[in-house]
Design an enzyme around this catalytic site. Structure first.
Site, mmCIF file in Angstrom:
data_model
loop_
_atom_site.group_PDB
_atom_site.id
_atom_site.type_symbol
_atom_site.label_atom_id
_atom_site.label_comp_id
_atom_site.label_asym_id
_atom_site.label_seq_id
_atom_site.Cartn_x
_atom_site.Cartn_y
_atom_site.Cartn_z
ATOM 1 N N ASP A 170 40.152 80.497 -21.114
ATOM 2 C CA ASP A 170 41.659 79.630 -21.609
ATOM 3 C C ASP A 170 41.759 79.727 -23.522
ATOM 4 O O ASP A 170 41.305 80.474 -23.670
ATOM 5 C CB ASP A 170 40.858 78.401 -21.908
ATOM 6 C CG ASP A 170 41.605 77.042 -21.993
ATOM 7 O OD1 ASP A 170 43.167 77.290 -22.336
ATOM 8 O OD2 ASP A 170 41.350 75.812 -22.296
ATOM 9 N N GLY A 171 42.773 79.547 -24.194
ATOM 10 C CA GLY A 171 43.279 80.162 -25.212
ATOM 11 C C GLY A 171 44.774 80.712 -25.332
ATOM 12 O O GLY A 171 44.902 81.305 -26.936
ATOM 13 N N ASN A 172 45.174 80.960 -24.505
ATOM 14 C CA ASN A 172 46.416 82.934 -24.930
ATOM 15 C C ASN A 172 47.467 81.621 -25.562
ATOM 16 O O ASN A 172 47.641 82.760 -26.217
ATOM 17 C CB ASN A 172 47.424 82.662 -23.013
ATOM 18 C CG ASN A 172 46.174 83.918 -22.866
ATOM 19 O OD1 ASN A 172 44.979 83.860 -22.981
ATOM 20 N ND2 ASN A 172 45.944 83.852 -20.973
ATOM 21 N N ARG B 281 54.787 81.357 -25.660
ATOM 22 C CA ARG B 281 53.135 81.638 -25.065
ATOM 23 C C ARG B 281 53.238 83.177 -24.212
ATOM 24 O O ARG B 281 51.600 83.210 -24.048
ATOM 25 C CB ARG B 281 53.448 79.895 -24.215
ATOM 26 C CG ARG B 281 53.140 79.421 -25.297
ATOM 27 C CD ARG B 281 53.379 78.335 -24.649
ATOM 28 N NE ARG B 281 52.222 77.792 -23.282
ATOM 29 C CZ ARG B 281 51.085 76.920 -23.281
ATOM 30 N NH1 ARG B 281 50.750 76.770 -24.676
ATOM 31 N NH2 ARG B 281 50.078 77.538 -22.239
ATOM 32 N N HIS C 260 50.492 85.203 -23.173
ATOM 33 C CA HIS C 260 49.583 85.275 -21.005
ATOM 34 C C HIS C 260 49.571 87.248 -21.302
ATOM 35 O O HIS C 260 48.819 87.360 -19.991
ATOM 36 C CB HIS C 260 50.264 84.915 -20.026
ATOM 37 C CG HIS C 260 49.850 83.250 -20.583
ATOM 38 N ND1 HIS C 260 48.931 82.736 -21.005
ATOM 39 C CD2 HIS C 260 51.001 82.593 -20.206
ATOM 40 C CE1 HIS C 260 49.019 81.162 -20.415
ATOM 41 N NE2 HIS C 260 50.459 80.967 -20.271
ATOM 42 N N SER D 157 45.491 77.231 -11.864
ATOM 43 C CA SER D 157 45.131 76.345 -11.628
ATOM 44 C C SER D 157 46.654 75.938 -10.770
ATOM 45 O O SER D 157 47.512 75.486 -11.016
ATOM 46 C CB SER D 157 44.669 75.316 -11.807
ATOM 47 O OG SER D 157 45.657 74.634 -13.216
ATOM 48 N N LEU E 13 31.368 95.451 -7.336
ATOM 49 C CA LEU E 13 32.051 94.387 -7.463
ATOM 50 C C LEU E 13 33.309 93.712 -7.204
ATOM 51 O O LEU E 13 34.358 94.786 -6.890
ATOM 52 C CB LEU E 13 32.337 94.676 -9.459
ATOM 53 C CG LEU E 13 32.902 93.815 -10.199
ATOM 54 C CD1 LEU E 13 32.083 92.573 -9.942
ATOM 55 C CD2 LEU E 13 33.834 93.910 -11.822
HETATM 56 C C1 FPP Z 1 44.728 79.157 -20.282
HETATM 57 O O1 FPP Z 1 45.302 79.418 -21.914
HETATM 58 C C2 FPP Z 1 45.454 80.469 -19.130
HETATM 59 C C3 FPP Z 1 46.000 80.341 -18.549
HETATM 60 C C4 FPP Z 1 46.160 79.039 -17.689
HETATM 61 C C5 FPP Z 1 46.535 80.940 -17.162
HETATM 62 C C6 FPP Z 1 45.476 82.828 -17.403
HETATM 63 C C7 FPP Z 1 46.270 83.746 -17.275
HETATM 64 C C8 FPP Z 1 46.273 84.849 -17.709
HETATM 65 C C9 FPP Z 1 45.319 85.625 -18.395
HETATM 66 C C10 FPP Z 1 47.057 85.798 -16.781
HETATM 67 C C11 FPP Z 1 46.271 85.664 -15.420
HETATM 68 C C12 FPP Z 1 45.867 87.458 -14.829
HETATM 69 C C13 FPP Z 1 45.542 88.185 -13.685
HETATM 70 C C14 FPP Z 1 45.514 89.043 -13.935
HETATM 71 C C15 FPP Z 1 44.455 87.514 -13.297
HETATM 72 P P1 FPP Z 1 46.689 78.331 -22.634
HETATM 73 O O2 FPP Z 1 47.699 78.639 -21.931
HETATM 74 O O3 FPP Z 1 45.942 77.128 -21.604
HETATM 75 O O4 FPP Z 1 46.576 78.213 -23.608
HETATM 76 P P2 FPP Z 1 46.443 77.483 -24.824
HETATM 77 O O5 FPP Z 1 45.107 75.920 -24.130
HETATM 78 O O6 FPP Z 1 46.243 77.772 -25.715
HETATM 79 O O7 FPP Z 1 47.991 76.620 -24.176
#
Ligand code: FPP
Length: 230
Positions: free
Chosen positions: A16-18, A29, A33, A61, A127
């Site tokens: 979480d937190g991208n 945003r 990612h 999700s 793994l």
């Molecule tokens: C949550 O951060 C992150 C996600 C919903 C997506 C996560 C996906 C990736 C890191 C890419 C996946 C790639 C692979 C190869 C597995 P958020 O966007 O909800 O962050 P925020 O809460 O700060 O808005």
């Protein structure tokens, strides 16, 4: 870090937190990612190096379909790139790619990239790297109950349910990490998390590097897991 640390066999992560990571830098945003995906690469490598046997990450999700089209599109693009570019190196490093969730709603291009990656790494043994995609734990349980009914199973035990989950061939997670300061499960591995240890950190996913991962492992190694006993 201590050498005699007790390693979890299965680590599950809510990355979480991208979005916040990017916003803090005045960036879109979607850039968060992108950097988050680079971090996935880093952490998979680190888990391999440490000898962790199962790593499961929550990448998309069932609820994430509600995000703006552009963001969903970027996530799909990043996934395709990941599967297309990383599979060979993962295979050479003994990493088996696995997916949990219902990817039938993804476009054929995305599904093909995922299925090719799974196929090419199917014999790897070091793994198991599982990506939860279009995953929701409640939907997973509904699916399991439907299959159990269809199969007309008479003697239903806790193990029966485990066997009908997407995770039928892996141990339950020992440690669940959630980054970015949120402290909830968000429909992730609800049945499997019955005895998991939780580690919450304020660190945002793109910043969650090897050192941060080590902190989680150290904390885990100090926990006293009793599984309901004394
Ligand atoms: C949550 O951060 C992150 C996600 C919903 C997506 C996560 C996906 C990736 C890191 C890419 C996946 C790639 C692979 C190869 C597995 P958020 O966007 O909800 O962050 P925020 O809460 O700060 O808005």
């Amino acid at each position: 870090m201590e050498n005699n640390i007790i390693l979890p066999r299965h680590v599950a992560v809510i990355m979480d937190g991208n979005g916040r990571w990017a916003k803090k830098r005045g960036l879109p945003r979607t850039f968060g990612h992108k950097v988050g995906t680079e971090n996935v690469r880093k952490i998979v490598k680190y888990c391999s190096k440490k000898g962790i046997q199962y790593l499961t990450v929550y990448a998309f999700s069932t609820e994430n379909f509600k995000r703006p089209e552009e963001e969903v599109g970027t996530l799909m693009k990043l996934l395709v790139e990941y599967f297309n570019k990383e599979t060979e190196e993962l295979r050479q490093n003994g990493v088996r790619l696995n997916v949990i969730g219902d990817i039938s709603a993804f476009s054929p291009i995305v599904q093909k990239a995922i299925n090719d990656g799974i196929k090419k790494t199917k014999d790897c043994k070091d793994l198991v790297f599982t990506i939860a995609l279009a995953y929701g734990a409640r939907a997973e349980l509904v699916r399991a109950v439907k299959m159990i009914c269809n199969d007309n199973v008479k003697d239903i035990t806790e193990e029966t349910i485990s066997k009908y989950l997407y995770t039928f061939d892996m141990p339950d997670p020992d440690l669940i990490i959630r980054t970015s300061g949120e402290q909830r499960l968000s429909n992730y591995l609800l049945y499997q998390a019955a005895y998991s240890e939780f580690y919450f950190t304020d660190c945002l996913w793109p910043d969650f590097d090897e050192r941060e991962f080590d902190k989680a492992l150290e904390e885990y190694s100090k926990r006293n897991r009793r599984f309901g006993g004394v």
